[in-house]
Write a protein that holds these residues in place. Structure first.
Motif, PDB file in Angstrom:
ATOM      1  N   GLU A   1       0.840  -1.193   0.000  1.00  0.00           N
ATOM      2  CA  GLU A   1       0.000   0.000   0.000  1.00  0.00           C
ATOM      3  C   GLU A   1       0.870   1.237   0.000  1.00  0.00           C
ATOM      4  O   GLU A   1       2.091   1.157   0.134  1.00  0.00           O
ATOM      5  CB  GLU A   1      -0.918   0.002   1.225  1.00  0.00           C
ATOM      6  CG  GLU A   1      -0.174  -0.049   2.547  1.00  0.00           C
ATOM      7  CD  GLU A   1      -1.097  -0.206   3.751  1.00  0.00           C
ATOM      8  OE1 GLU A   1      -2.316  -0.130   3.571  1.00  0.00           O
ATOM      9  OE2 GLU A   1      -0.586  -0.382   4.866  1.00  0.00           O
ATOM     10  N   VAL A   2       0.242   2.392  -0.181  1.00  0.00           N
ATOM     11  CA  VAL A   2       0.920   3.680  -0.116  1.00  0.00           C
ATOM     12  C   VAL A   2       0.378   4.433   1.092  1.00  0.00           C
ATOM     13  O   VAL A   2      -0.832   4.613   1.230  1.00  0.00           O
ATOM     14  CB  VAL A   2       0.700   4.498  -1.399  1.00  0.00           C
ATOM     15  CG1 VAL A   2       1.301   5.899  -1.253  1.00  0.00           C
ATOM     16  CG2 VAL A   2       1.320   3.788  -2.599  1.00  0.00           C
ATOM     17  N   LYS A   3       1.293   4.858   1.983  1.00  0.00           N
ATOM     18  CA  LYS A   3       0.890   5.528   3.216  1.00  0.00           C
ATOM     19  C   LYS A   3       1.492   6.932   3.236  1.00  0.00           C
ATOM     20  O   LYS A   3       2.721   7.082   3.180  1.00  0.00           O
ATOM     21  CB  LYS A   3       1.345   4.746   4.451  1.00  0.00           C
ATOM     22  CG  LYS A   3       0.762   3.333   4.516  1.00  0.00           C
ATOM     23  CD  LYS A   3       1.278   2.567   5.719  1.00  0.00           C
ATOM     24  CE  LYS A   3       0.566   2.958   6.993  1.00  0.00           C
ATOM     25  NZ  LYS A   3      -0.818   2.511   7.035  1.00  0.00           N
ATOM     26  N   PRO A   4       0.663   7.974   3.336  1.00  0.00           N
ATOM     27  CA  PRO A   4       1.208   9.333   3.393  1.00  0.00           C
ATOM     28  C   PRO A   4       1.852   9.623   4.744  1.00  0.00           C
ATOM     29  O   PRO A   4       1.345   9.209   5.791  1.00  0.00           O
ATOM     30  CB  PRO A   4      -0.018  10.217   3.163  1.00  0.00           C
ATOM     31  CG  PRO A   4      -1.182   9.389   3.615  1.00  0.00           C
ATOM     32  CD  PRO A   4      -0.810   7.962   3.312  1.00  0.00           C
ATOM     33  N   LEU A   5       2.982  10.323   4.707  1.00  0.00           N
ATOM     34  CA  LEU A   5       3.569  10.825   5.938  1.00  0.00           C
ATOM     35  C   LEU A   5       2.746  12.005   6.433  1.00  0.00           C
ATOM     36  O   LEU A   5       1.929  12.569   5.702  1.00  0.00           O
ATOM     37  CB  LEU A   5       5.010  11.277   5.698  1.00  0.00           C
ATOM     38  CG  LEU A   5       6.031  10.186   5.381  1.00  0.00           C
ATOM     39  CD1 LEU A   5       7.392  10.807   5.144  1.00  0.00           C
ATOM     40  CD2 LEU A   5       6.107   9.153   6.492  1.00  0.00           C
ATOM     41  N   SER A   6       2.938  12.398   7.679  1.00  0.00           N
ATOM     42  CA  SER A   6       2.245  13.582   8.181  1.00  0.00           C
ATOM     43  C   SER A   6       2.899  14.829   7.588  1.00  0.00           C
ATOM     44  O   SER A   6       4.014  14.780   7.064  1.00  0.00           O
ATOM     45  CB  SER A   6       2.303  13.635   9.714  1.00  0.00           C
ATOM     46  OG  SER A   6       3.545  14.163  10.147  1.00  0.00           O
ATOM     47  N   ASP A   7       2.207  15.950   7.690  1.00  0.00           N
ATOM     48  CA  ASP A   7       2.764  17.194   7.166  1.00  0.00           C
ATOM     49  C   ASP A   7       3.871  17.743   8.055  1.00  0.00           C
ATOM     50  O   ASP A   7       4.553  18.699   7.682  1.00  0.00           O
ATOM     51  CB  ASP A   7       1.643  18.234   6.996  1.00  0.00           C
ATOM     52  CG  ASP A   7       0.737  17.892   5.828  1.00  0.00           C
ATOM     53  OD1 ASP A   7       1.260  17.450   4.790  1.00  0.00           O
ATOM     54  OD2 ASP A   7      -0.498  18.033   5.952  1.00  0.00           O
ATOM     55  N   ILE A   8       4.075  17.139   9.227  1.00  0.00           N
ATOM     56  CA  ILE A   8       5.247  17.460  10.051  1.00  0.00           C
ATOM     57  C   ILE A   8       6.410  16.547   9.673  1.00  0.00           C
ATOM     58  O   ILE A   8       7.556  16.981   9.596  1.00  0.00           O
ATOM     59  CB  ILE A   8       4.901  17.348  11.550  1.00  0.00           C
ATOM     60  CG1 ILE A   8       3.991  18.514  11.959  1.00  0.00           C
ATOM     61  CG2 ILE A   8       6.170  17.338  12.411  1.00  0.00           C
ATOM     62  CD1 ILE A   8       3.547  18.488  13.391  1.00  0.00           C
ATOM     63  N   ASP A   9       6.112  15.273   9.378  1.00  0.00           N
ATOM     64  CA  ASP A   9       7.148  14.324   8.969  1.00  0.00           C
ATOM     65  C   ASP A   9       7.940  14.795   7.761  1.00  0.00           C
ATOM     66  O   ASP A   9       9.153  14.584   7.687  1.00  0.00           O
ATOM     67  CB  ASP A   9       6.514  12.972   8.574  1.00  0.00           C
ATOM     68  CG  ASP A   9       6.072  12.132   9.746  1.00  0.00           C
ATOM     69  OD1 ASP A   9       6.695  12.209  10.807  1.00  0.00           O
ATOM     70  OD2 ASP A   9       5.085  11.378   9.583  1.00  0.00           O
ATOM     71  N   ASP A  10       7.250  15.375   6.773  1.00  0.00           N
ATOM     72  CA  ASP A  10       7.896  15.572   5.483  1.00  0.00           C
ATOM     73  C   ASP A  10       8.411  16.985   5.239  1.00  0.00           C
ATOM     74  O   ASP A  10       8.682  17.371   4.104  1.00  0.00           O
ATOM     75  CB  ASP A  10       6.984  15.124   4.337  1.00  0.00           C
ATOM     76  CG  ASP A  10       5.666  15.890   4.274  1.00  0.00           C
ATOM     77  OD1 ASP A  10       5.527  16.905   4.973  1.00  0.00           O
ATOM     78  OD2 ASP A  10       4.775  15.475   3.501  1.00  0.00           O
ATOM     79  N   GLY A  11       8.558  17.777   6.297  1.00  0.00           N
ATOM     80  CA  GLY A  11       9.176  19.097   6.161  1.00  0.00           C
ATOM     81  C   GLY A  11      10.620  18.987   5.708  1.00  0.00           C
ATOM     82  O   GLY A  11      11.284  17.952   5.894  1.00  0.00           O
ATOM     83  N   GLU A  12      11.139  20.046   5.121  1.00  0.00           N
ATOM     84  CA  GLU A  12      12.512  20.038   4.604  1.00  0.00           C
ATOM     85  C   GLU A  12      13.520  19.724   5.704  1.00  0.00           C
ATOM     86  O   GLU A  12      14.534  19.049   5.467  1.00  0.00           O
ATOM     87  CB  GLU A  12      12.831  21.400   3.973  1.00  0.00           C
ATOM     88  CG  GLU A  12      14.153  21.453   3.241  1.00  0.00           C
ATOM     89  CD  GLU A  12      14.187  20.559   2.010  1.00  0.00           C
ATOM     90  OE1 GLU A  12      15.272  20.050   1.689  1.00  0.00           O
ATOM     91  OE2 GLU A  12      13.123  20.367   1.376  1.00  0.00           O
TER      92      GLU A  12
END
Length: 447
Positions: free
Chosen positions: A27-38
């Protein structure tokens, strides 16, 4: 502190991919918008050093750990996947059981050769961690293993466990949770005692995104250039500073009598003020202390048990260099305490909102001292069956996109066996003596 190591050779085997021991969901699982910050798009490194355990005679630690790792990747199957970047720089995990990178090695060293290593950087850490390869034109964390592990056998029968986690997928407590799962499985458990929970939807931006705080951590301060960013690495020096009972008592004497302060707050305020004075910023220049506030264990933040993603925010204390250095320690402490208490669940959601609206930028670093307290992350609890590690903690003194401006706070013992807080300070050579004098002045007992 650690002694200098004798000449040695590390013979590393060919790295291999370790996949989950059983079939896992595709499956494809999105990271949180905090996880994927620069600011998360890098690999954080840790090292554990173990002595020989006669009860484990005949057992190869590399093989024990490799087998347990494959089993741990069954419930933690996203760690065996790969990151993919979608529209808006959004990161998702392609859970395809691609595997994590693993290598075994042998070194002509004993555990005793490392001396009394108590704080990062770990001696010659580059030899004991497996570095991710670089590919020109590709984000450093995209489409590559999320975890690199190296187990280095020592000639005394001990070993070194070195790891590099992609910070997008775990924070320090989350990484330790996974390593403890490996330990439990290596010890014969049928399953980890704490079941992992994904839960990344808790830190997704609201619709529509509505940042409700100023978030100075993502806005560069006003003022001139920061010499920390322009000084060549060859002109920098790193010195560990120990804050034991005597130093903490001295700081408490300088805190307002009606102010309750934690050890972290006292040490952070002391170093921020001393560092600012040592670097000689102009009185009207804005200076900042930015530190990680952990969301775990807070009643207002509904984290599920077993959550292993990034659950923290950078909070900022800001003032001018003149006000910070001209005021007493209580002034710095008040700013630190105010910034620490500002992080709530609403604040974390606001961070996610801001990151989505502004393209997931890197946090501000100019004239900013960035602190991560890893003293309670649980490094010393990682026992693969050989006992408690002699050393367990970060491999380096500071990491991330700009390691020169970051510091780890960790718990360690000094040469007298006293436990305290150790901070490996990195500064230009000509500023270190001034810094030391400032710290000594703040920590000395008042007569």
């Amino acid at each position: 502190m650690a002694s200098s190591l004798p000449a040695f050779t590390v013979r590393r085997g060919e790295p291999v991919l370790v996949a989950p021991a059983e079939p896992t969901p595709r499956e494809v699982k999105p990271l949180s918008d905090i996880d994927d910050g620069e600011g998360m798009r890098f690999y954080s490194s840790g090292i554990h050093l173990y002595r020989n355990n006669p009860a484990k005679a005949g057992q190869d630690p590399a093989e024990v750990i490799r087998e347990a790792l494959a089993r741990a990747l069954v419930p933690y199957y996203p760690l065996a996947g790969r990151l993919r970047e979608e529209e808006g720089k959004k990161l998702v995990v392609d859970c395809g059981a691609q595997g994590v990178m693993f290598a075994d090695a042998d070194a002509d060293l004993t555990a005793d050769d490392f001396g009394d290593v108590q704080s990062p950087p770990f001696p010659c850490f580059e030899q004991f961690i497996l570095e991710p390869t670089t590919v020109a034109g590709v984000e450093p964390v995209i489409d590559r293993p999320l975890l690199y592990i190296q187990v280095t056998r020592l000639k005394c029968g001990g070993f070194i466990f070195g790891q590099r986690f992609c910070h997008c997928i775990v924070d320090a407590p989350g990484g330790m949770q996974f390593e403890k799962a490996i330990c439990e499985l290596a010890g014969g458990a049928a399953a980890p005692s704490v079941a992992p929970s994904w839960g990344r939807e808790l830190f997704m931006a609201r619709q529509p995104p509505q940042p409700s705080y100023p978030h100075h951590e993502y806005r560069e301060p006003a003022g001139g250039a920061d010499r920390m960013l322009s000084t060549p690495a060859s002109d920098m020096v790193r010195v560990p500073f120990f804050f034991g009972s005597r130093e903490i008592a001295g700081l408490r004497q300088r805190a307002p009598s009606n102010m309750r302060c934690s050890r972290f707050e006292l040490v952070a305020a002391c170093i921020w003020r001393s560092r600012t004075a040592a670097l000689g910023y102009a009185p009207d220049e804005e200076v900042r202390l930015s530190f990680i506030v952990n969301a775990r264990g807070r009643p207002d933040i509904p984290l599920p048990e077993g959550f292993y993603g990034n659950a923290f925010a950078y909070s900022v204390a800001a003032t001018t260099a003149g006000e910070l250095c001209g005021g007493d320690l209580g002034y710095a402490l008040e700013l630190v305490k105010k910034a620490k208490s500002a992080v709530t669940y609403d604040y974390l959601q606001s961070v996610a909102d801001l990151l989505v609206l502004t393209g997931r930028p890197l946090f501000a670093v100019s004239r900013t001292y960035i602190v991560s307290d890893v003293s309670h992350a649980g490094f010393k609890d990682v026992d693969f069956g050989w006992g408690e590690p002699v050393y367990g903690g970060p491999a380096k003194g500071g990491e991330g996109p700009l390691p020169g401006v970051t510091n780890y706070f960790s718990r360690a013992k000094n040469g007298k066996g006293e436990e305290g807080t150790v901070v490996p300070i990195c500064l230009p050579k000509d500023a270190m003596e001034k810094f030391q004098l400032e710290v000594e002045g703040l920590t000395a007992a008042e007569l």
